[in-house]
Write an enzyme that holds these catalytic residues in place. Structure first.
Site, PDB file in Angstrom:
ATOM      1  CG  HIS A 251      -1.599  -1.218   1.562  1.00 30.21           C
ATOM      2  ND1 HIS A 251      -2.794  -1.576   0.955  1.00 30.21           N
ATOM      3  CD2 HIS A 251      -1.317  -2.220   2.433  1.00 30.21           C
ATOM      4  CE1 HIS A 251      -3.214  -2.735   1.440  1.00 30.21           C
ATOM      5  NE2 HIS A 251      -2.345  -3.161   2.333  1.00 30.21           N
TER       6      HIS A 251
HETATM    7  O1  RIB Z   1      -4.518  -0.528   5.204  1.00 30.04           O
HETATM    8  C1  RIB Z   1      -3.164  -0.452   4.858  1.00 30.04           C
HETATM    9  C2  RIB Z   1      -2.472   0.592   5.648  1.00 30.04           C
HETATM   10  O2  RIB Z   1      -2.543   0.272   7.020  1.00 30.04           O
HETATM   11  C3  RIB Z   1      -0.975   0.709   5.332  1.00 30.04           C
HETATM   12  O3  RIB Z   1      -0.581   2.041   5.501  1.00 30.04           O
HETATM   13  C4  RIB Z   1      -0.329  -0.159   6.382  1.00 30.04           C
HETATM   14  O4  RIB Z   1       0.979   0.282   6.739  1.00 30.04           O
HETATM   15  C5  RIB Z   1      -1.232   0.063   7.557  1.00 30.04           C
HETATM   16  O5  RIB Z   1      -0.811   1.236   8.217  1.00 30.04           O
END
Ligand code: RIB
Ligand code: CA
Length: 347
Positions: free
Chosen positions: A264
């Site tokens: 992500h």
């Molecule tokens: O949902 C994904 C996010 O949540 C990413 O930023 C991961 O690092 C967690 O913080």
């Protein structure tokens, strides 16, 4: 030269995002804000300091944010990111200290030091960004660009059936951030939600390609490996990234998603440096705060039902010009930047 301020809850994929920023030529990373989320705020700060030291970048100021979300208790994700937030990676304790600013102050001073130029990247809960906006409502107009990893649009959640982690940890903060943007705010924040970031899937093969490009022998990870097997990579950064990633692979495997990991945050970092990577749709985004089943849901009004100006540019995919899937384009770029950087660290 892109001037970037990163607000992170380091975290495995946050670490991959920081490596990408540090490896990207001509990026001036002027500050890192530590936000509580994947792990507690002091551990996030230690992870940030230790990672910068590993990467020879100790001159970048690291601030410590609020220990708690705006109005609810903190929840953390050691099941996903490991007890320290960096999976199985063991980094030497940092020899440097945080900057002494708190994260909200750091956001504000960075924006005023680089008016109209600063690219903000938020890859954790938006607690400190919301506090910065409360203290300085001018912030949206001072930023050149804001990229948020958060939310989920016409897609499921990963923390509740409808809520994504960064929003779920502090929904009130997310609501305040989205409300701060709109008709008078200048550029709309680019929002990378799970609807796209869950297509950015790292695999053991991709990690092996990264190590190979960095000139580092390694052992390709496998779901058959004994849990917690440590990386054999000879390159120090590759070793940390592999040990961090293995925990993340094991988590996704246990969730039934396969021995893979959604990257992500590094994807959001790539968008922050080059928005031409993606296609967006503008919408008015708000966050459900009171729903018994839907609290923390990001709701996007693409059809002006609410009669409120758009306040977000929601990333919806790659561009027609790309000759390969967006994930392939991203990983090519990630390896092309981080591998030579890792190689230089080892030389
Ligand atoms: O949902 C994904 C996010 O949540 C990413 O930023 C991961 O690092 C967690 O913080
Ligand atoms: Ca994160």
């Amino acid at each position: 030269m892109p001037t970037v301020f990163a607000d992170v809850d380091t975290g495995v994929d946050d670490a991959f995002a920081l490596a990408y920023l540090l490896a990207s030529p001509d990026v001036d990373l002027v500050g890192i804000a530590s936000t509580a989320g994947n792990t507690g705020v002091q551990q996030v700060c230690r992870n940030n300091l230790a990672l910068l030291e590993l990467c020879g970048a100790t001159g970048i100021p690291v601030s410590v944010g609020s220990a708690l979300p705006l109005s609810i208790p903190l929840r953390t994700a050691e099941d996903t990111h490991g007890p320290t937030g960096l999976g199985y990676a063991e980094l030497p304790a940092p020899t440097t200290q945080p900057s002494g600013f708190d994260a909200a102050e750091a956001w504000i001073s960075a924006a005023h030091a680089h008016p109209g130029e600063l690219i903000g990247l938020a890859t954790g809960p938006m607690t400190n960004l919301a506090l910065a906006l409360r203290a300085d409502p001018e912030l949206p107009r001072l930023l050149r660009r804001l990229v948020i990893m958060g939310g989920s649009f016409e897609y499921r959640g990963n923390t509740t059936p409808v809520s994504e982690w960064n929003i779920a940890v502090d929904p009130e903060a997310a609501a305040e951030v989205f409300a701060a943007f709109g008709a008078q705010s200048g550029a709309l924040p680019l929002v990378c939600g799970l609807n796209v970031t869950e297509s950015i899937m790292a695999t053991p093969q991709i990690l092996a390609r990264l190590a190979d490009a960095a000139g580092s022998p390694t052992t390709e990870m496998s779901p058959q490996d004994v849990r917690g097997t440590r990386s054999t990579a000879t390159n120090p950064l590759i070793r940390v990234l592999e040990d961090a990633m293995r925990f993340y692979f094991e988590f996704h495997f246990d969730q039934g998603e396969g021995y893979l990991a959604h990257l992500h945050d590094p994807f959001a970092a790539a968008v922050a440096l080059d928005p031409s990577l993606v296609r967006t749709r503008s919408a008015t985004v708000d966050v459900e705060l009171h729903g018994t089943l839907t609290r923390g849901m990001t709701v996007a009004d693409f059809g002006a039902h609410w009669n409120r100006p758009p306040n977000a540019a929601i990333v919806v995919g790659g561009t027609p010009q790309q000759s390969a899937p967006l994930a392939d384009v991203f990983f090519e770029r990630y390896i092309a930047r981080v591998a030579p950087f890792a190689r230089r660290l080892a030389s």
